[in-house]
Design a protein around this motif. Structure first.
Motif, short mmCIF file in Angstrom:
data_model
loop_
_atom_site.label_atom_id
_atom_site.label_comp_id
_atom_site.label_asym_id
_atom_site.label_seq_id
_atom_site.Cartn_x
_atom_site.Cartn_y
_atom_site.Cartn_z
N THR A 1 -36.27 1.31 -13.45
CA THR A 1 -35.74 0.75 -12.21
C THR A 1 -34.26 0.45 -12.31
N ARG A 2 -33.64 0.30 -11.16
CA ARG A 2 -32.26 -0.16 -11.02
C ARG A 2 -32.22 -1.04 -9.77
N GLY A 3 -31.34 -2.02 -9.80
CA GLY A 3 -31.13 -2.82 -8.60
C GLY A 3 -32.24 -3.81 -8.29
N VAL A 4 -32.90 -4.32 -9.33
CA VAL A 4 -33.92 -5.36 -9.12
C VAL A 4 -33.62 -6.55 -10.03
N ARG A 5 -33.91 -7.73 -9.53
CA ARG A 5 -33.73 -8.97 -10.27
C ARG A 5 -34.99 -9.80 -10.10
N SER A 6 -35.29 -10.66 -11.09
CA SER A 6 -36.52 -11.45 -10.99
C SER A 6 -36.29 -12.90 -11.38
N ARG A 7 -37.15 -13.75 -10.86
CA ARG A 7 -37.23 -15.16 -11.23
C ARG A 7 -38.70 -15.52 -11.30
N PHE A 8 -39.03 -16.47 -12.17
CA PHE A 8 -40.42 -16.88 -12.37
C PHE A 8 -40.61 -18.33 -11.96
N TYR A 9 -41.76 -18.60 -11.36
CA TYR A 9 -42.12 -19.96 -10.98
C TYR A 9 -43.53 -20.24 -11.47
N ASP A 10 -43.71 -21.34 -12.20
CA ASP A 10 -45.04 -21.76 -12.64
C ASP A 10 -45.69 -22.55 -11.51
N THR A 11 -46.91 -22.19 -11.18
CA THR A 11 -47.63 -22.91 -10.12
C THR A 11 -48.98 -23.42 -10.57
N GLU A 12 -49.34 -23.17 -11.84
CA GLU A 12 -50.67 -23.55 -12.29
C GLU A 12 -50.90 -25.06 -12.23
N PHE A 13 -49.84 -25.83 -12.12
CA PHE A 13 -49.97 -27.28 -12.01
C PHE A 13 -50.50 -27.69 -10.64
N TYR A 14 -50.36 -26.80 -9.65
CA TYR A 14 -50.64 -27.15 -8.27
C TYR A 14 -51.64 -26.22 -7.59
N SER A 15 -52.01 -25.14 -8.25
CA SER A 15 -52.89 -24.16 -7.63
C SER A 15 -53.86 -23.60 -8.66
N ALA A 16 -55.11 -23.47 -8.27
CA ALA A 16 -56.09 -22.84 -9.15
C ALA A 16 -56.18 -21.33 -8.90
N ARG A 17 -55.77 -20.89 -7.73
CA ARG A 17 -55.87 -19.48 -7.36
C ARG A 17 -54.70 -18.65 -7.87
N VAL A 18 -53.50 -19.24 -7.87
CA VAL A 18 -52.28 -18.54 -8.29
C VAL A 18 -51.63 -19.38 -9.38
N THR A 19 -51.41 -18.79 -10.55
CA THR A 19 -50.81 -19.55 -11.65
C THR A 19 -49.30 -19.38 -11.76
N ASP A 20 -48.80 -18.27 -11.20
CA ASP A 20 -47.37 -17.99 -11.29
C ASP A 20 -46.92 -17.21 -10.06
N ILE A 21 -45.66 -17.38 -9.72
CA ILE A 21 -45.05 -16.55 -8.67
C ILE A 21 -43.82 -15.91 -9.29
N TRP A 22 -43.79 -14.60 -9.20
CA TRP A 22 -42.66 -13.83 -9.69
C TRP A 22 -41.91 -13.36 -8.46
N VAL A 23 -40.66 -13.80 -8.30
CA VAL A 23 -39.85 -13.43 -7.15
C VAL A 23 -38.94 -12.28 -7.55
N TRP A 24 -39.08 -11.18 -6.82
CA TRP A 24 -38.27 -9.99 -7.07
C TRP A 24 -37.30 -9.80 -5.92
N GLU A 25 -36.06 -9.54 -6.24
CA GLU A 25 -35.07 -9.13 -5.25
C GLU A 25 -34.72 -7.68 -5.56
N ALA A 26 -34.78 -6.84 -4.56
CA ALA A 26 -34.50 -5.42 -4.75
C ALA A 26 -33.42 -4.96 -3.78
N ASP A 27 -32.54 -4.13 -4.27
CA ASP A 27 -31.44 -3.63 -3.44
C ASP A 27 -31.94 -2.75 -2.29
N ASP A 28 -33.07 -2.09 -2.48
CA ASP A 28 -33.62 -1.25 -1.42
C ASP A 28 -35.11 -1.03 -1.68
#
Length: 121
Positions: A46-73
């Motif tokens: 890949t090119r032109g993508v960036r990511s950030r991670f968020y832990d959510t397991e403290f607040y949600s049983a269904r989703v433990t993490d959210i990975w936010v991706w920003e893509a140029d296109d």
């Protein structure tokens, strides 16, 4: 707050849940697996993508993490998903619960109006 990064064409919120295989690994093994099995594939494909991670397991049983991706296109985003699917990240270490893909303030661009935002200090 100004940045030197271009505004991403799309932002994807990847909602994931850890698997028992991932949780059975030590923290050191998780870091090793991620840096040797996942990151190199992303960087090679890949090119032109960036990511950030968020832990959510403290607040949600269904989703433990959210990975936010920003893509140029959209092509960059599609290549990212293809790359991730070829790694143990996808359906082995994490179950992908949902993908929410959007364009920040798309309505403002579409209607030629200023984006409505809040800024507090």
């Amino acid at each position: 707050m100004p940045t030197d990064r271009p505004e991403p064409a799309i932002t994807a919120f990847m909602l994931v849940k850890t698997t028992p295989e991932w949780l059975a690994m030590t923290v050191a093994d998780r870091v090793e697996a991620f840096t040797t099995q996942v990151v190199p594939v992303i960087e090679a494909r890949t090119r032109g993508v960036r990511s950030r991670f968020y832990d959510t397991e403290f607040y949600s049983a269904r989703v433990t993490d959210i990975w936010v991706w920003e893509a140029d296109d959209h092509d960059a985003y599609q290549l990212l998903i293809d790359a991730l699917r070829e790694t143990p990240f996808w359906d082995r270490y994490f179950d992908v619960v949902d993908l929410l893909v959007g364009v920040e303030n798309g309505y403002a661009r579409n209607y030629g109006v200023d984006a409505v935002t809040t800024i507090t200090t």
